[in-house]
Every structure is written in C-alpha cells, then in structure tokens.
Design a protein around this motif. Structure first.
Motif, PDB file in Angstrom:
ATOM      1  N   LEU A  79      32.190  50.164  27.283  1.00  0.00           N
ATOM      2  CA  LEU A  79      32.894  50.225  28.571  1.00  0.00           C
ATOM      3  C   LEU A  79      33.800  51.463  28.616  1.00  0.00           C
ATOM      4  O   LEU A  79      33.744  52.320  27.729  1.00  0.00           O
ATOM      5  CB  LEU A  79      33.687  48.945  28.775  1.00  0.00           C
ATOM      6  CG  LEU A  79      32.860  47.648  28.610  1.00  0.00           C
ATOM      7  CD1 LEU A  79      33.753  46.434  28.752  1.00  0.00           C
ATOM      8  CD2 LEU A  79      31.703  47.603  29.610  1.00  0.00           C
ATOM      9  N   GLY A  80      34.596  51.519  29.630  1.00  0.00           N
ATOM     10  CA  GLY A  80      35.493  52.673  29.768  1.00  0.00           C
ATOM     11  C   GLY A  80      36.236  52.591  31.072  1.00  0.00           C
ATOM     12  O   GLY A  80      36.129  51.594  31.819  1.00  0.00           O
ATOM     13  N   ALA A  81      36.929  53.620  31.376  1.00  0.00           N
ATOM     14  CA  ALA A  81      37.808  53.624  32.539  1.00  0.00           C
ATOM     15  C   ALA A  81      37.047  53.535  33.838  1.00  0.00           C
ATOM     16  O   ALA A  81      37.546  53.020  34.846  1.00  0.00           O
ATOM     17  CB  ALA A  81      38.673  54.885  32.526  1.00  0.00           C
ATOM     18  N   GLN A  82      35.802  54.031  33.835  1.00  0.00           N
ATOM     19  CA  GLN A  82      35.048  54.057  35.098  1.00  0.00           C
ATOM     20  C   GLN A  82      34.395  52.728  35.439  1.00  0.00           C
ATOM     21  O   GLN A  82      33.921  52.547  36.551  1.00  0.00           O
ATOM     22  CB  GLN A  82      33.955  55.125  34.997  1.00  0.00           C
ATOM     23  CG  GLN A  82      34.497  56.497  34.815  1.00  0.00           C
ATOM     24  CD  GLN A  82      33.404  57.519  35.043  1.00  0.00           C
ATOM     25  OE1 GLN A  82      33.489  58.311  35.965  1.00  0.00           O
ATOM     26  NE2 GLN A  82      32.387  57.474  34.211  1.00  0.00           N
ATOM     27  N   VAL A  83      34.340  51.848  34.486  1.00  0.00           N
ATOM     28  CA  VAL A  83      33.552  50.614  34.672  1.00  0.00           C
ATOM     29  C   VAL A  83      34.139  49.751  35.790  1.00  0.00           C
ATOM     30  O   VAL A  83      35.338  49.488  35.827  1.00  0.00           O
ATOM     31  CB  VAL A  83      33.506  49.803  33.353  1.00  0.00           C
ATOM     32  CG1 VAL A  83      32.994  48.404  33.603  1.00  0.00           C
ATOM     33  CG2 VAL A  83      32.635  50.514  32.338  1.00  0.00           C
ATOM     34  N   ASN A  84      33.252  49.345  36.686  1.00  0.00           N
ATOM     35  CA  ASN A  84      33.635  48.430  37.750  1.00  0.00           C
ATOM     36  C   ASN A  84      33.312  47.007  37.256  1.00  0.00           C
ATOM     37  O   ASN A  84      32.137  46.603  37.196  1.00  0.00           O
ATOM     38  CB  ASN A  84      32.827  48.763  39.006  1.00  0.00           C
ATOM     39  CG  ASN A  84      33.165  47.845  40.160  1.00  0.00           C
ATOM     40  OD1 ASN A  84      33.581  46.714  39.956  1.00  0.00           O
ATOM     41  ND2 ASN A  84      33.009  48.360  41.364  1.00  0.00           N
ATOM     42  N   ALA A  85      34.371  46.328  36.925  1.00  0.00           N
ATOM     43  CA  ALA A  85      34.174  45.011  36.289  1.00  0.00           C
ATOM     44  C   ALA A  85      33.434  44.049  37.196  1.00  0.00           C
ATOM     45  O   ALA A  85      32.570  43.287  36.756  1.00  0.00           O
ATOM     46  CB  ALA A  85      35.524  44.430  35.898  1.00  0.00           C
TER      47      ALA A  85
END
Lengths: 301, 748
Positions: free
Chosen positions: B444-450
C-alpha cells in the motif's frame, strides 16, 4: 292314440322276427314240435289252419290245401294251443331307477320286453298271461291267446307304476301254487331282493315242472358305478341314505355286485333255468334276440 | 500365526429359506380332499344293498387307503418345497457333516507391508496360497467374491459371486501386492455390502487374510477410524462366519526412509541445496553404520553411514549443487532389508534459471528512487553497472496503466506498489492469475484509495483477501508515532531466516504509517507479521493454486525507513520466492494420490503422455479445472513409487518429472496384537481348530440334501400311482422308499 303301440316298436319287433323268425317259431317248436317238448303225446286232432308265416316249419305245411288253393297253410292241432306263457314283471320301486346315461328305466325296459314277448306269443296264437309283482301280486292276467288279450296286457303294463318293496320269493311261492298247468314262466326283474328267498321261489316253479326263464334287467350304472364326485345315495324301497366316495368304493361295490350276479347265474344254472342279463343301455332287439337264440340253442341241444 | 474365528459348532439351515413358503402347498391335497367332501351330488339308488355291504366291509380300508394316498401327496409337496429351499446341516468335527453351498468372501491384504519377504516367499504369496487352497477345497456350488485391502487401487476384484473355482483361483493368482497403504475400513465396508448379495446362499463366510499391521488395523490414526473398523467387524460377524487369518509377524525389524525433502521448491544454478532425509528404525534394536546414498539423475553422488536408534527418527542431510537447468531426479537409498520398498525415496528438484517478477508502479516520479517500485527493484536485483546481478529473480517494472494489457502468465510473481485504484476487470485478471498458480504481493502507500480497495480487491465474496482496510495509522510526515514489526515468534517459514538473527533487523524496522486492516475470518488466511500495535502487517492468503500477500505499509521510504533497512532485501526475496512457488505445482505425491499437472496456455494443443517407473505409458488429456480457472491434468495411476516422466511429445520441451513415494505408514510392521481387536474375536489356536483346516479335512463334494429329497419325491410320485393301481404294492413300495431315503440321508 293307442299308447301300447309304443311297446311294439315295429323296428324292434321286425328285427326280432327276422332273427330266424325267432320268437314264434321257437316257442311253437318248443311247445309242440320238439322231441324235448314237455307236451309229449299231443292230440292229432285237427283244430284249424293257419296261414304260413316265414320261418314256420315246412313240415307242418298242409300240401293238400296248397294244391287246392295255391296257398300255404299250416295244420294246427288241438294240443298246441295248450302252450301258456306267464310273464312275471317286477314292479317294485327298485325297477324305477334310471341312471343319467340310460334312455329307459328298468321298468320301462322290462315292460317293453314283456310286451314284445307277449306279442310274439299271442301272435302265434298261444296263450300269454301277465303278472306284475312286487312283494305281492299287483295284477294278474290269466293267459289267453286272443289278440284282444294282448291289448289288455298292454293296458295293464301301461297303467302300472313301479312302487313298493320287493318280496319276490313269497310271490313266486304263491304263483307256483296258483299256476297249476305246466307253463313257460318268464321272469323280468332286477332281482334286488333276498337272493336265497328268490331261489327258493324259483325252485318251487321248477318243482312244479314249469319252464322258467330269468331275464335280469339292470341299469348300466348299477354295474359300472361310474360316479366320480362324492354322492349321496338315496335308497329306493325304504333303504337308508348313504354318503359315499365312489372312486374309493367303486371296486368294493363292483365286487359285491358281480358276486350277486354270479350267484344269480349259478342259481339259474343249478335250477336249469334260462338266464339272461340285460342292461338297459343295450338295444332291446339285441337283448331279446340274445335271449331267444340262447334259448333255442339250449332246447336244440 | 493366529486364527481368529467365529463359527457355529452346529448349524442347520436352508440356503434359500424363503422357498420354505412352499411348505404351505402341502396343505393343498388336504384342502382339495375337504372341498371334495363338501361338494357332492344326490341320486336315487336301487342297488343300495350292495353299496351298503361294500361300505360296511371296506370303509375302514378305504379310509386307510385314502389317508395313505393323501399322506403321499402331501409328502411329495413337502419334500419338494424343502428340496427347493436347499437344506443343509453342518456339524463340525462330527461324523455327519453335510455342506450347503457357502457364500465366501475373501479379503486379502495387498498393502505394501505384505511384501515383507521372509524365507523365500513374501507374506502376500503366503496369503494367496491360503486363499487358493481354500477355494480349491471348497464344494461345488460355493460362491466366491474377492476383495483386496488397498487404498486407491480397485478393492473389488470379483464383484459378483462366482461359482467357477478356476476363475476365482485365476483371479487370486493374478493379484499383485500394491505399493499403497491398506485402507481396511473401506475393504471391510465392501465386504459387508457384498454379504447382501447371493441371497440364495444362507451360509456366509468372510475370510480376511492380512498381516494385521497395527497401523492399518487399529490405527493410531484416529479413534474414529479404529472404532469404525471394530463396528464393521462386529457387523460382519453378525451376518456371517468371520475368519481372520493372520499371516503377519510380531517383532520384525524394518528400516525406512520416511521423508526426503528440501526447504526450497526449486533450486538455482550453482547454489547449494540442502536435502533433508528422515530415517526411522522400526525395531527394538539400534543399528549402527547403516549406509545411506544419494543419487542424482541415476548417479551416486554422495553416501554416508548413519546410526539408527531403536524406534526413533534419525535426521540426516545431503547438500548438492546443481549445474544444469531443468528437472533432476533425486533418490536416497538405505541399505536393503526384508521390506526393500520403503528403503528408497525419490524427489524431483527443478533447477530454474530465472524467476520473472512484474513490479507494478503506482507512483510515477522523475526523482531518483522516487517511484514506488524503485527500492523493491533494487532489493530484488541489486545490479550495479560494473557488476551485473547474477541472481535468478528478474524484476520488470510497468506502470499501473499497463497492467491490464500485460500477459501475467509469463511472470512467476506480481508485486503491486502503491496503486491508487483498481477496476473490477483488473481485479478479475489478478484473481484468475493467482488462482492458476501466480503469486501476488500487494503493498500500500499514500495514494491508495481504501474504499476502492475494499470494494474491489478485498470484497468479501469475490475479492482476493477477505479483509477491510480501515484508517491509516500514524503520520509519515510528522513521524509522530514509531511502529515496529512483531515477528509473531517467527512461526511463518518466510520469516524463519530472521529467527535468532537480530542483526538482520526485522524487529528494529521503523515504520511511521500503515493502513489498519480488519481481517475477516477465513481458513486460508494467515498472518506473517504484525505491528507492535497488534495490527496486521503482512497477511498471506492461499487462493486456488497461488498465493496473495498483503503488506499494509509502503515498500519505499514514504512511510518509513524499512526500504533502506537490512531486513528489507531478504524479506522481499523470501516473499517473492514464497509466492512464486504456486506456478511450479507440487512435484511429489504418495502412491495412489493423484498428480496434478498444470499446463500453460500454449501447451493445450499438445497430447502428452505419462511414463511410469516401469516404462508403461499413459496418454493424458488436459481438462479445465473450474476451481482454479486453469487447465490441469490429473494423473491418477500412481500405483508405483518412483519417478514419473511427463513427455510433452515436443522436442523443444523437456520432460517434466514427478516423484511418487510410498506412505511411511506401512513401514511400521508392528502387529496389531490381541489387545487391539476385541477379545471375543480371538480364539486360541489350540482351542477350536481353524475353519480353514476344518474345511480342508473331510469335506468332499457333497451335493446336500436337495438331490436326495428330489429323488425321494420322484419315487413317491411312482408310489402314488402304484397305490392307486394296486394298493398293497403301493403300500409296500412306500415303505421301501421311506426306508431307502432315511438310509441315504444317514450315510450322506
């Protein structure tokens, strides 16, 4: 309609006559012609002429009459009319029996025989009498040779119904006392009675010098015992009822019956009587012919 | 040897008892007689005098005759009914012995422990001889069925009762011992079902010939199975005479190789591979200096002497370095003993040159090491300009947009790094890839749209892992909270390398942010690592043939220092290798278990064949496996241990190898012992003699009662006719027939 004519079934009688013109010739020969005739020393006194009938003995043809008239006549003498014949017909209840396969009851058969014989006898102008009997004398017609007498005999036969118990022995004794003249006595019966007593009666006849012929009439069922299913036998002449399993009893019954027939036969032989066993399924003419031819043979010998 | 015997001492019965209903027909003549009596006709009768005399004189005799005829008629029907019911009696050891036809079911143990070869012949040969002797001494009319105790080989050898002795003996002689373990429960169940056949034969016997090995019979496997075997024995003994014929041995030593394995599914060129071997000494005595050999591709490579302590496992290992790419056949051999089958064990080791890994970058960047996949690529393939990387992992980076247009089946693993959104199409693509054996790592990372992840990838029903991403924990910008990994006692093999190796830095990895995740209960999901907050860090799930791993943090420097920490490269390598194994499939199986062969799309058109160790060839046909959306071939005829070769019939494709080994369960020859089967099933050998011996002693070809009865019936029919013809002759002949019949029954 004259009912008696049914006893004179022309076919039956024609057959009887065609058998060597049996009856009349035999009886005449027996009575008058034969050296064994019981009527020895018969009268030579001429009585009448009689027209020749086929089968008559040519010795008695009156050739003089033939020469004159071109016709055959027989000379008859006084003594020849002395021949009398008694027909003793059993009319006890047992004679009423008729099995399913038989066309006639013993009674019917017996009276046919009686009628036929009476006809034969009277036709040859001898005297025939009739006596119907059970345990007593029911009817007694004195012997006569007139043709009208034949009608009377037939009438009597017609109007007699078989009934009552048998008591032939006593009746025979009575008749033996009653018939004084030596005669031919023809007994038509099934003889279902006490045989010893019957034989004693017959012996009495013989003692009185009568010529006795015994015609024993039986139903075929009585000899063959053809039953298969269980049968309740209801006795005639006041005999009790009996339930029986015919298939298992057949042999025993037949043995008894044959023993009875043999005893009758032996008794007849001992008493020098003619004896014939007639089954109601046998043709009447054959039965009569057999009887008469047997008789002829016996007398001939 | 012990005879276990349940047999009645005296037996009388009927082979076809339901035909005894025919006895009722004996009432028919009586009935006819009675009906006949009831039905009569009436007639007048003149000659009554004679009838009465006859009745009086003969009624007693007539009645006697009638009764005798009735008796004869009833007897004819009675004897006829009894004859058709085929009566028999059996008195063991007595003077009079008559044998009704027997329905005899042989259950012969064909498991590989029966191959134990003592003096000249194996236990299996001995069992066959026993059965053959029994069949050849049986009476004509006996019916036989044959069952073998095996696992996957057909149990039923003669499924319909056969009365042809030669055929049965022929079938027995054609029996071969299997290399499988014995599934006693299944064979006894079959025997019990067979007892329902041949209903016309009332006398039934089940003869079980086995070595009564404890492992198969009273298993330590499960109590449930043991109870089941016991109840089956009970059920059989209720319906038949149960004879357990033991050809086994009580205390024979046996050595076996019970395991031959390697930690890695495949090997790499010139890298030493450790091969672990587990040996077991099934005896009370220890053995020293037993020779163990390693053969690679048929060549003896290494050997050593090991000591085998009594009743214990012994671990040993060989190390080998492969110099050729492709499948290699490995074999370990133990010095031969009387059961040689379990002294050899095989393994197939594929040697790979490259592991292709696809890295999907979710964050483009012009900066050095700015992409989401940069650190990962470096960790997997630390190539320098002056010294190119020689490792087998070959990573290739693509952008997230290229994912749907890439042929994923060409890669052994796919790693997703910080991809913001997934479409359902991409989800399905990945899912299909994993199911058919691919390995997928999601990071995951900062861009991930949960929300998007929850709706697509982690959707409970159709997703890849049943979980729910919650909030992000920590703050990577402010470094407010520091998180570390909790190795969960290093239970998972992937992180085993870190165990006892604190310098590797797994527990000191610093992370500042991660996605909190709620894992839904699922049997295929397993936690590899968690954070010190107890939130899951790395989760593994098996899906179809492949694996999915979710790392709830990022694989770069955005959310922590992990990417530059010493734990990062080895863990990433281990994770990639771990998920890559799915595409290789299992290369080994036990005898009787199916081999599952995965085929690539370009191999569908081929018509491969499998060559068994005995060089027997089996043509194969691939079929679509609906569970994994891949084309697989299932090969079931693994009846032999050894190396199986899959020949693709293409010169440019190498043969694929598979190893099939025997089950170590059968190696333990320990006898069941009387304490394990209920005592009522045992009788001492010196007590009641064995039924086998008993049967062999005096039984000749008895034809039973039936024939005699039929002869009597024939004679009685004649007698009946004689009775009707001449009663006295009939009565005498009746007496004679009765006398002769009694004599013949007595001397039978």
């Amino acid at each position: 309609m004259n009912d008696y004519r049914k006893y004179l079934d022309p076919q039956t009688l024609a057959k009887v006559q065609n058998l060597d013109l049996a009856a009349r010739q035999i009886v005449e020969g027996y009575v008058s012609g034969s050296h064994k005739s019981p009527f020895h020393g018969f009268s030579a006194e001429f009585a009448q002429h009689r027209e020749y009938a086929t089968g008559d003995d040519l010795r008695y043809v009156d050739w003089k009459v033939y020469a004159k008239s071109d016709r055959y006549y027989l000379k008859q003498y006084e003594a020849e009319t002395n021949f009398t014949c008694y027909l003793l017909l059993d009319c006890s209840e047992s004679m009423r029996y008729r099995s399913e396969n038989a066309a006639l009851s013993k009674w019917d058969y017996g009276r046919l025989v009686a009628a036929a014989l009476a006809y034969v006898v009277i036709k040859q102008q001898d005297a025939a009498g009739l006596c119907t009997i059970n345990n007593q004398i029911v009817d007694f017609l004195r012997p006569a040779s007139q043709p009208t007498h034949l009608k009377q005999i037939h009438y009597t036969l017609e109007h007699t119904e078989p009934a009552g118990e048998s008591g032939l022995g006593n009746v025979f004794h009575e008749l033996a006392e009653r018939i004084s003249r030596r005669s031919l006595i023809i007994i038509i019966s099934d003889l279902f009675d006490d045989l010893d007593s019957i034989m004693l009666g017959l012996k009495h006849f013989r003692h009185r010098k009568h010529d006795v012929s015994l015609l024993q009439v039986i139903d075929p069922a009585e000899q063959d015992f053809p039953f298969q299913e269980p049968v309740l036998f209801r006795g005639l002449e006041n005999q009790p009822e009996q339930m029986a399993e015919p298939r298992s009893l057949k042999k025993a019954y037949q043995a008894e019956f044959e023993k009875f027939l043999k005893n009758v036969q032996r008794g007849s032989r001992d008493l020098k009587m003619d004896y014939a066993l007639i089954r109601t399924d046998e043709s009447l003419d054959i039965a009569l012919s057999a009887f008469l031819s047997h008789r002829q043979t016996r007398i001939g010998s | 040897m012990t005879d276990i015997l349940i047999y009645p001492v005296f037996a009388f019965g009927f082979a076809s008892p339901w035909l005894l209903a025919g006895l009722l027909t004996a009432g028919i003549p009586v009935l006819i007689h009675l009906l006949h009596k009831r039905k009569f006709i009436e007639t007048e009768w003149a000659a009554m005098k004679f009838l009465l005399i006859a009745t009086k004189k003969y009624s007693r005799r007539v009645r006697f005759e009638q009764i005798l005829v009735l008796l004869v008629r009833c007897l004819i029907l009675l004897l006829l009914a009894i004859a058709f019911s085929r009566p028999y009696w059996s008195v063991q050891g007595a003077f009079v012995e008559s044998a009704a036809p027997v329905h005899r079911i042989f259950v012969i143990d064909a498991s590989f422990s029966m191959r134990w070869k003592g003096e000249g012949r194996s236990l299996f040969e001995e069992a066959k001889e026993l059965a053959t002797t029994q069949v050849s001494r049986s009476n004509p009319g006996d019916a036989f069925q044959l069952i073998q105790i095996s696992n996957t080989s057909p149990h039923t050898l003669i499924s319909r009762p056969s009365r042809q002795q030669t055929y049965v003996i022929d079938e027995i002689s054609r029996m071969r011992p299997t290399e499988e373990f014995g599934n006693v429960e299944q064979s006894l169940q079959t025997a019990l079902e067979f007892l329902g056949q041949a209903q016309e034969l009332a006398q039934k016997e089940v003869i079980v010939i086995s070595d009564f090995q404890a492992q198969s019979w009273s298993s330590r496997q499960t109590d449930q199975s043991s109870t089941r075997i016991r109840s089956l024995l009970e059920a059989i003994s209720k319906k038949s005479a149960l004879i357990l014929k033991d050809v086994g041995l009580s205390k024979e030593p046996n050595f076996a190789i019970i395991d031959f394995s390697s930690k890695s599914v495949f090997a790499t060129l010139n890298q030493p591979v450790r091969l672990g071997i587990t040996l077991h000494n099934f005896s009370e005595l220890s053995r020293e200096n037993v020779n163990v050999q390693l053969l690679v591709d048929g060549q003896l490579i290494n050997q050593k002497l090991v000591n085998l302590p009594a009743n214990a496992d012994t671990q040993t290992e060989f190390t080998h370095q492969f110099t050729r790419i492709g499948d290699h056949r490995l074999e370990v051999r133990l010095a031969e003993d009387l059961l040689p089958l379990d002294n050899r064990r095989w393994k197939v080791m594929p040697v790979k040159k490259d592991i292709h890994v696809l890295l999907v970058n979710g964050r483009q960047s012009g900066d050095s090491m700015g992409k989401a996949t940069d650190y990962l690529k470096l960790a997997l393939s630390p190539s320098l300009k002056e010294q190119p990387w020689q490792g087998i992992i070959k990573p290739q980076v693509i952008s997230e947009g290229e994912l749907s247009n890439t042929e994923l089946s060409l890669y052994d693993a796919v790693v997703i790094c910080d991809v913001a959104l997934f479409t359902e199409n991409e989800r399905d693509l990945l899912k299909s890839y994993v199911k058919s054996g691919g390995g997928l790592i999601l990071s995951l990372g900062a861009q991930v749209n949960a929300d998007n992840y929850n709706q697509t990838l982690f959707q409970p029903n159709s997703g890849l892992i049943p979980l729910k991403l919650l909030n992000r924990q920590g703050d990577a910008q402010k470094h407010t909270t520091l998180f570390e990994f909790d190795p969960l006692k290093y239970q998972h093999p992937v992180i085993e390398i870190f165990k006892g190796n604190p310098d590797a830095g797994l527990e000191t990895t610093h992370l500042y942010e991660y996605f909190q995740a709620e894992v839904l209960p699922d049997p295929n999901t397993r936690l590899i690592l968690s954070y010190d907050t107890n939130d899951p860090a790395i989760i593994e799930r098996t899906l179809g043939r492949g694996k999915v791993i979710l790392i709830t943090t990022s694989l770069d420097r955005q959310w922590g220092t992990w990417a530059i920490w010493p734990s990062f490269p080895p863990l990433m390598n281990e994770l990639v290798l771990s998920v890559s194994t799915g595409k290789w499939g299992r290369r080994d199986a036990l005898v009787g278990q199916p081999l599952e062969i995965m085929t690539l799309e370009n191999q569908i058109a081929f018509s491969p064949k499998m060559i068994a160790p005995d060089q027997k060839e089996f043509p194969l046909q691939s079929a679509l496996d609906r569970n994994t959306d891949s084309r697989t071939i299932t090969f079931n005829q693994t009846f032999q241990s050894g190396i199986y070769e899959l020949d693709w019939e293409k010169s440019d494709l190498e043969k694929t190898l598979y190893a099939v080994n025997v089950s170590p369960r059968e190696s333990d020859l320990k006898h069941i012992g009387p304490q394990l089967i209920p005592p009522e099933y045992f009788r001492s050998p010196s007590g009641v003699p064995s039924v086998l011996n008993e049967l062999s002693a005096d039984r000749t070809s008895h034809t039973g009662f039936s024939e005699n009865l039929l002869f009597t019936v024939l004679a009685l029919i004649v007698v009946e006719q004689l009775l009707l013809w001449r009663f006295s002759i009939g009565a005498l002949s009746f007496l004679a027939v009765m006398f002769l019949s009694c004599l013949s029954f007595f001397f039978q």
